[in-house]
Design a protein around this motif. Sequence first.
Motif, mmCIF file in Angstrom:
data_model
loop_
_atom_site.group_PDB
_atom_site.id
_atom_site.type_symbol
_atom_site.label_atom_id
_atom_site.label_comp_id
_atom_site.label_asym_id
_atom_site.label_seq_id
_atom_site.Cartn_x
_atom_site.Cartn_y
_atom_site.Cartn_z
ATOM 1 N N TRP A 16 -0.172 6.064 -1.717
ATOM 2 C CA TRP A 16 1.270 6.330 -1.779
ATOM 3 C C TRP A 16 1.611 7.594 -0.994
ATOM 4 O O TRP A 16 2.590 7.618 -0.249
ATOM 5 N N VAL A 17 0.815 8.646 -1.165
ATOM 6 C CA VAL A 17 1.055 9.903 -0.445
ATOM 7 C C VAL A 17 0.994 9.657 1.063
ATOM 8 O O VAL A 17 1.886 10.081 1.814
ATOM 9 N N GLN A 18 -0.034 8.955 1.517
ATOM 10 C CA GLN A 18 -0.169 8.658 2.941
ATOM 11 C C GLN A 18 1.036 7.872 3.459
ATOM 12 O O GLN A 18 1.565 8.178 4.531
ATOM 13 N N HIS A 23 5.974 7.697 6.618
ATOM 14 C CA HIS A 23 7.401 7.375 6.676
ATOM 15 C C HIS A 23 8.211 8.589 7.143
ATOM 16 O O HIS A 23 9.065 8.481 8.018
ATOM 17 N N PHE A 24 7.930 9.752 6.553
ATOM 18 C CA PHE A 24 8.662 10.971 6.918
ATOM 19 C C PHE A 24 8.426 11.327 8.386
ATOM 20 O O PHE A 24 9.359 11.699 9.105
ATOM 21 N N ASP A 28 11.167 11.587 11.345
ATOM 22 C CA ASP A 28 11.453 12.868 11.994
ATOM 23 C C ASP A 28 11.046 12.921 13.462
ATOM 24 O O ASP A 28 11.710 13.560 14.275
ATOM 25 N N CYS A 29 9.926 12.324 13.788
ATOM 26 C CA CYS A 29 9.459 12.373 15.187
ATOM 27 C C CYS A 29 8.744 11.063 15.521
ATOM 28 O O CYS A 29 7.520 11.014 15.580
ATOM 29 N N PRO A 30 9.518 9.993 15.744
ATOM 30 C CA PRO A 30 8.934 8.665 15.960
ATOM 31 C C PRO A 30 8.012 8.560 17.168
ATOM 32 O O PRO A 30 7.124 7.719 17.190
ATOM 33 N N PHE A 58 1.067 27.390 -5.443
ATOM 34 C CA PHE A 58 0.525 26.356 -4.560
ATOM 35 C C PHE A 58 0.514 25.025 -5.313
ATOM 36 O O PHE A 58 -0.067 24.921 -6.391
ATOM 37 N N VAL A 59 1.171 24.012 -4.748
ATOM 38 C CA VAL A 59 1.244 22.715 -5.427
ATOM 39 C C VAL A 59 1.080 21.524 -4.475
ATOM 40 O O VAL A 59 1.569 20.442 -4.759
ATOM 41 N N VAL A 60 0.403 21.723 -3.370
ATOM 42 C CA VAL A 60 0.277 20.623 -2.401
ATOM 43 C C VAL A 60 -1.167 20.213 -2.142
ATOM 44 O O VAL A 60 -1.468 19.596 -1.130
ATOM 45 N N GLU A 61 -2.036 20.514 -3.075
ATOM 46 C CA GLU A 61 -3.457 20.194 -2.900
ATOM 47 C C GLU A 61 -3.682 18.709 -2.599
ATOM 48 O O GLU A 61 -4.529 18.359 -1.774
ATOM 49 N N GLN A 62 -2.931 17.834 -3.251
ATOM 50 C CA GLN A 62 -3.114 16.394 -3.070
ATOM 51 C C GLN A 62 -2.313 15.834 -1.896
ATOM 52 O O GLN A 62 -2.450 14.668 -1.557
ATOM 53 N N ILE A 63 -1.478 16.666 -1.285
ATOM 54 C CA ILE A 63 -0.611 16.203 -0.202
ATOM 55 C C ILE A 63 -1.050 16.738 1.157
ATOM 56 O O ILE A 63 -1.066 16.014 2.154
ATOM 57 N N LEU A 64 -1.411 17.996 1.215
ATOM 58 C CA LEU A 64 -1.698 18.669 2.489
ATOM 59 C C LEU A 64 -2.707 17.935 3.377
ATOM 60 O O LEU A 64 -2.470 17.809 4.586
ATOM 61 N N PRO A 65 -3.810 17.415 2.848
ATOM 62 C CA PRO A 65 -4.766 16.745 3.736
ATOM 63 C C PRO A 65 -4.182 15.562 4.503
ATOM 64 O O PRO A 65 -4.661 15.217 5.571
ATOM 65 N N TYR A 66 -3.127 14.957 3.988
ATOM 66 C CA TYR A 66 -2.531 13.798 4.645
ATOM 67 C C TYR A 66 -1.435 14.182 5.636
ATOM 68 O O TYR A 66 -0.846 13.313 6.273
ATOM 69 N N CYS A 67 -1.174 15.457 5.781
ATOM 70 C CA CYS A 67 -0.148 15.927 6.724
ATOM 71 C C CYS A 67 -0.699 16.093 8.131
ATOM 72 O O CYS A 67 0.036 16.500 9.038
ATOM 73 N N PHE A 68 -1.963 15.803 8.312
ATOM 74 C CA PHE A 68 -2.618 15.969 9.606
ATOM 75 C C PHE A 68 -3.332 14.669 9.963
ATOM 76 O O PHE A 68 -3.692 13.902 9.076
#
Length: 92
Positions: A16-18, A23-24, A28-30, A58-68
């Motif tokens: 779901w996070v991925q 989607h975002f 934002d930058c297709p 800090f609250v993005v431990e489960q999200i940050l790895p998928y931002c790259f």
Amino acid sequence: MKKHYFSRLLTLDPLWVQQQIQHFMQEDCPKGDMTSLATIPSETQAIAELQAVEPCIFVVEQILPYCFPSFCQINLHVQDGLKVSEGTTLAT
């Protein structure tokens, strides 16, 4: 006064996070980051350090790895719920 109780969500479904991040990014930058694509050769390797710019929790431990992209190696230096100061290295 009526109290409202909410269940705590302690983990996020990685798929779901991925999907949400994809989607975002598509919204934002297709076509990708045009400046980076135009100025940085595709074979370029880099090491980056993500730092807190102000005190925060800090609250993005489960999200940050998928931002790259998946080929990036992300090393988290703090865990969710930790109060960090300005300048704290969050990840490399």
